[in-house]
Motif scaffolding. Structure first.
Motif, PDB file in Angstrom:
ATOM      1  N   GLU B 199       0.809  -1.220   0.000  1.00 53.07           N
ATOM      2  CA  GLU B 199       0.000   0.000   0.000  1.00 53.07           C
ATOM      3  C   GLU B 199       0.842   1.270   0.000  1.00 53.07           C
ATOM      4  O   GLU B 199       0.552   2.214  -0.731  1.00 53.07           O
ATOM      5  N   ASN B 200       1.891   1.300   0.815  1.00 57.36           N
ATOM      6  CA  ASN B 200       2.638   2.550   0.986  1.00 57.36           C
ATOM      7  C   ASN B 200       3.825   2.717   0.054  1.00 57.36           C
ATOM      8  O   ASN B 200       4.356   3.811  -0.082  1.00 57.36           O
ATOM      9  N   MET B 204      -0.581   0.169  -3.911  1.00 58.65           N
ATOM     10  CA  MET B 204      -1.532  -0.851  -4.334  1.00 58.65           C
ATOM     11  C   MET B 204      -2.341  -1.331  -3.133  1.00 58.65           C
ATOM     12  O   MET B 204      -1.819  -2.063  -2.293  1.00 58.65           O
ATOM     13  N   PRO B 205      -3.592  -0.904  -3.031  1.00 58.87           N
ATOM     14  CA  PRO B 205      -4.401  -1.331  -1.883  1.00 58.87           C
ATOM     15  C   PRO B 205      -4.606  -2.842  -1.906  1.00 58.87           C
ATOM     16  O   PRO B 205      -4.724  -3.434  -2.973  1.00 58.87           O
ATOM     17  N   VAL B 206      -4.652  -3.433  -0.736  1.00 54.48           N
ATOM     18  CA  VAL B 206      -4.832  -4.885  -0.658  1.00 54.48           C
ATOM     19  C   VAL B 206      -5.855  -5.229   0.421  1.00 54.48           C
ATOM     20  O   VAL B 206      -6.105  -4.451   1.335  1.00 54.48           O
ATOM     21  N   LEU B 281       2.261  -4.702 -10.039  1.00 56.88           N
ATOM     22  CA  LEU B 281       2.493  -3.257 -10.123  1.00 56.88           C
ATOM     23  C   LEU B 281       2.132  -2.739 -11.512  1.00 56.88           C
ATOM     24  O   LEU B 281       1.460  -1.701 -11.650  1.00 56.88           O
ATOM     25  N   VAL B 282       2.570  -3.460 -12.537  1.00 56.63           N
ATOM     26  CA  VAL B 282       2.266  -3.062 -13.920  1.00 56.63           C
ATOM     27  C   VAL B 282       0.760  -3.002 -14.116  1.00 56.63           C
ATOM     28  O   VAL B 282       0.201  -2.006 -14.595  1.00 56.63           O
ATOM     29  N   MET B 283       0.071  -4.078 -13.715  1.00 54.06           N
ATOM     30  CA  MET B 283      -1.354  -4.186 -14.007  1.00 54.06           C
ATOM     31  C   MET B 283      -2.211  -3.287 -13.129  1.00 54.06           C
ATOM     32  O   MET B 283      -3.337  -2.975 -13.497  1.00 54.06           O
ATOM     33  N   ALA B 284      -1.703  -2.898 -11.982  1.00 57.97           N
ATOM     34  CA  ALA B 284      -2.512  -2.081 -11.080  1.00 57.97           C
ATOM     35  C   ALA B 284      -2.612  -0.637 -11.565  1.00 57.97           C
ATOM     36  O   ALA B 284      -3.651   0.005 -11.401  1.00 57.97           O
ATOM     37  N   HIS B 285      -1.549  -0.099 -12.145  1.00 57.34           N
ATOM     38  CA  HIS B 285      -1.497   1.353 -12.372  1.00 57.34           C
ATOM     39  C   HIS B 285      -1.284   1.809 -13.802  1.00 57.34           C
ATOM     40  O   HIS B 285      -1.566   2.972 -14.117  1.00 57.34           O
ATOM     41  N   SER B 286      -0.785   0.943 -14.663  1.00 57.82           N
ATOM     42  CA  SER B 286      -0.314   1.433 -15.958  1.00 57.82           C
ATOM     43  C   SER B 286      -1.459   1.796 -16.890  1.00 57.82           C
ATOM     44  O   SER B 286      -2.615   1.460 -16.627  1.00 57.82           O
ATOM     45  N   ILE B 406      -1.845   8.040  -7.004  1.00 59.81           N
ATOM     46  CA  ILE B 406      -1.907   6.701  -7.612  1.00 59.81           C
ATOM     47  C   ILE B 406      -2.584   5.736  -6.644  1.00 59.81           C
ATOM     48  O   ILE B 406      -3.434   4.931  -7.024  1.00 59.81           O
ATOM     49  N   TYR B 407      -2.225   5.853  -5.371  1.00 56.39           N
ATOM     50  CA  TYR B 407      -2.862   4.986  -4.378  1.00 56.39           C
ATOM     51  C   TYR B 407      -4.361   5.258  -4.295  1.00 56.39           C
ATOM     52  O   TYR B 407      -5.178   4.320  -4.324  1.00 56.39           O
ATOM     53  N   ASN B 408      -4.727   6.531  -4.215  1.00 53.37           N
ATOM     54  CA  ASN B 408      -6.150   6.869  -4.067  1.00 53.37           C
ATOM     55  C   ASN B 408      -6.977   6.377  -5.244  1.00 53.37           C
ATOM     56  O   ASN B 408      -8.093   5.887  -5.072  1.00 53.37           O
ATOM     57  N   LYS B 409      -6.412   6.499  -6.432  1.00 55.04           N
ATOM     58  CA  LYS B 409      -7.123   6.040  -7.621  1.00 55.04           C
ATOM     59  C   LYS B 409      -7.353   4.523  -7.553  1.00 55.04           C
ATOM     60  O   LYS B 409      -8.455   4.029  -7.806  1.00 55.04           O
ATOM     61  N   ALA B 410      -6.308   3.818  -7.167  1.00 52.85           N
ATOM     62  CA  ALA B 410      -6.420   2.360  -7.058  1.00 52.85           C
ATOM     63  C   ALA B 410      -7.361   1.975  -5.921  1.00 52.85           C
ATOM     64  O   ALA B 410      -8.121   1.004  -6.015  1.00 52.85           O
ATOM     65  N   LYS B 411      -7.336   2.758  -4.855  1.00 53.15           N
ATOM     66  CA  LYS B 411      -8.201   2.469  -3.707  1.00 53.15           C
ATOM     67  C   LYS B 411      -9.670   2.651  -4.099  1.00 53.15           C
ATOM     68  O   LYS B 411     -10.518   1.825  -3.740  1.00 53.15           O
TER      69      LYS B 411
END
Lengths: 491, 491
Positions: B199-200, B204-206, B281-286, B406-411
């Motif tokens: 996460e930090n 990537m939130p989990v 990491l690639v699939m979470a944000h790219s 990036i974290y907030n968007k994924a969250k």
């Protein structure tokens, strides 16, 4: 003391094993020839690895990771290479286990046979050059400066902890260049990095040189090496850097288009250093009480041991110890305050001596009343009574001094053990006496080299760089020679 | 742009492969299922590795290194364990090659057959517990907190770069404890470390949870996991932490004498995270232009590109760029000034977007006259015109902002993709629609779980920690249930 070790004089080989085992560097395992690197040994390796890694990166190299497995046909593409490694390859032939239908327990599934056997990498030139083929098209892709930290496997028949194990950890650099000159310059640069690391971090003087044809890496045009001397007078190869010419480029058809758009084969180097260096470090400096580690590679540089009776004394000592520890850490020095109650000071002293901690600070209640502590250096075992005031600076300087002292002692030993021999009798007398490097004339042929090895168990360690040219006659054949080379019995 | 990639909408799976290949993270090799981790990918892994390594050391763990090979009989000592791994083991059967006397080239020497086959480690519980037996005698030897960074091999039939490869890099922690409670606390602590890292650092939130019996590690009593969500709504297991009970201690007869001098079996944990995280990491944000990397794990955080005509303009820009680069480096920010002449600014922009560099600074001659530069953030592709004065602080703040964004968007994506289903129809509609995690009742049996998997291709990802208890009925069988669990289709 519980952990007695064999003395060097009594049995050098057993002394080495005892130190490695009892200082907690490594241990045997159930797998033939494979060791476990224990936490103390691995912490040492991490420092060595990170120091080298920084040197590689500072000279423009980047890390990558290539497969553990090499198709058998790849290994065979460079003739000298496969010749050199075929006899010690671990081979993967199957990819599945099964329960034996006849009740034989878990067995290899005969239906899961690989179409092509895979070799567990003994070194990665072949798999890397098969990849470089797809990475290199033009002069703009060059130089390609790659390093890999990895495990490799060579199925050695006789193994020794760190010095010769079936599996070991190492780094292997693999670079590609547009010209031979540039590749040779890279080869020499990496040799200098290894020598710098050995001398200025491991405090281990080395001779830089080039190998004779017989001792060359399988597939190289020239192999450069650094050779160190152990306390028993045997030599140890501590790092090699190979100029590979166009051998692997030709084997894997790696060409680049130059500025004139002409296709040329690429020029290559490879260079490696391994966990073998830990064995060298042990044998270069240690004594009959255990490891002696140069401060720059010691996982723990300073240990503080309290000497007290009762909680009140301990509290007073702990206060001082914690201040000292904090000051030392702020200076980038690693330190442990061992106030554990399970062992007495004497036991702790012996334990940290065994582990090679360069400086021990003993803080006793009585000394402390006079604002004094006892500082002991591991290398000379000298003990000093030192005022608390200015203690951290004192220790910092002491660590520097220990680093230099260990090097100087090893350097003196090395210089005392490079001896000229001008006849076969002299040659053998030195080898069977004080040993070390023997500087002698040789007629330059592989046959003579082989014969000398058979008769004396000594090999040509290297032809030193910038070797003076000198007329002479070969110690074995009496044939003419133009330079002396360094022989030694070696690990 | 030379390096176009498939869009996510068009083909998510191809988009992923395109990014991995074209951003220079990894490449295929000639060895089935084995990849090469290229310099950009390996630099990313180094940051991830070093960050995790520090977390492990800060919680008292030390590194060691155990053999690559495991004797076949060892793997078989824990019944569930061998059952879980037997079907994907690379097996070494021979230790030498030879020249075929019948002219068949280099072949395996039939005389060099191993007495007992060796398995290339798929995980190291067995070889490590066979070693722990010699390291553990008394409660004073506990806890033993060991970690290993290593390569492992699982002969997967279907492989994908990073996500599922025959060989991969990972760390595996192996700890030994005097009590079950202490081992469980360790298991949970390491799960929290993985979640914190995901996460930090990876932004990537989990979801933290425990696996159902069917999904448990082979040989574990309980498997805890962190589960992340990819942009296509599929889940990905990003780290696991196992409470092994006394299973391996019993299999390898590892006992310790407690304070009352009574012999007890040791309690164990193991926990691992691998290069699979790079795939996550690639699939979470790219996005469709390439990698998007959170600044905390980006190998290169800032790139500066000059926009100029002629040497005079370049000199002026370079002066400013070098000052900025120096200031940023002093703040601990990695930066590259790309003044190479072989490519135009537009090409460079696309290249660094592809590689996921979080911040791009374009310095143009005209802007510079007004003391302005253009700053672009990779995640939102927003461009800002920013004064030169205070630029380094601006960039430092921007990097922090990007990490959070990036974290907030994924969250937000994660929260939008945890959906309750109360019937089979709802369950399937969600899976075939927006996907993500489906929170549903299940009757708690392995049979039902298996059947749901067959029918829907969804598995129970985890039972979240601190899961609310709630009466309900199983979506498949209608049998009573006391809690919802998280289902998803997964990588």
């Amino acid at each position: 003391m519980a952990k007695e070790i064999t003395s060097r004089e009594q049995d050098y080989s057993q002394w080495y094993n005892d130190i490695v085992l009892k200082s907690g560097l490594a241990d045997y395992t159930a797998v033939r020839g494979c060791m476990v690197i224990k936490p103390h040994g691995f912490a040492l390796w991490e420092i060595m690895r990170d120091t080298l890694d920084k040197m590689f990166k500072d000279t423009g190299h980047v890390n990558a990771y290539f497969p553990l497995f090499i198709p058998k046909s790849f290994l065979s593409k460079e003739a000298a290479h496969v010749e050199g490694f075929a006899k010690e390859c671990a081979v993967v032939t199957h990819y599945r286990l099964m329960n034996d239908p006849n009740g034989g327990g878990v067995v290899v599934d005969p239906d899961a046979k690989l179409e092509e056997e895979l070799i567990v990498r003994p070194t990665s030139e072949t798999i890397i050059w098969s990849t470089f083929k797809t990475w290199i098209q033009s002069y703009r892709d060059l130089p390609l400066l790659i390093n890999q930290w990895a495990n490799v496997v060579r199925w050695e028949m006789r193994t020794r902890l760190f010095l010769r194990t079936a599996e070991f950890l190492w780094q292997e650099g693999h670079t590609a260049h547009a010209t031979a000159d540039e590749a040779i310059a890279e080869t020499r640069q990496m040799l200098d990095i290894y020598a710098n690391f050995a001398e200025n971090y491991m405090a281990m003087p080395v001779v830089r040189g080039v190998k004779s044809a017989n001792e060359r890496f399988a597939g190289a045009v020239d192999t450069y090496c650094i050779e160190a001397l152990m306390q028993d007078g045997k030599a140890l190869q501590a790092g090699t850097s190979h100029f590979l010419g166009q051998n692997f480029a030709k084997a894997f058809d790696v060409k680049f288009s130059d500025k004139e758009n002409k296709l040329e084969y690429v020029w290559a180097t490879s260079w490696g250093a391994s966990t073998r260096l830990i064995g060298a470090l042990v044998m270069a400096h240690s004594d009959d009480d255990g490891l002696v580690l140069p401060p720059k590679v010691a996982p723990l540089q300073v240990v503080i041991v309290p000497i007290y009776k009762g909680d009140e004394q301990l509290a007073m000592i702990s206060e001082k110890a914690n201040v000292l520890a904090k000051e030392l850490r702020a200076m980038g020095i690693s330190v442990k305050y061992d106030n554990s109650e399970h062992a007495r000071p004497g036991w702790k002293f012996a334990e940290y001596e065994m582990k090679g901690v360069p400086v021990r600070v003993a803080i006793g209640a009585r000394d402390l009343e006079k604002n004094l502590v006892e500082v002991a250096r591991r290398d000379t075992k000298e003990k000093m009574t030192v005022p608390v005031e200015g203690l951290s600076s004192y220790i910092k300087d002491l660590l520097d001094d220990i680093q230099v002292s260990i090097y100087n002692k090893a350097k003196k030993f090395q210089q005392d053990h490079i001896t000229k021999a001008d006849s076969w009798e002299e040659f053998m007398a030195i080898l069977d006496g004080k040993a070390g490097f023997v500087s002698a004339h040789w007629d330059g042929t592989g046959e003579t080299e082989e014969k000398i090895k058979e008769l004396s168990k000594a090999t040509i360690r290297c032809i030193p760089l910038d070797n003076p040219q000198e007329e002479g006659t070969c110690i074995l054949t009496g044939n003419p020679s133009t330079q002396r080379v360094l022989f030694a019995r070696a690990y």
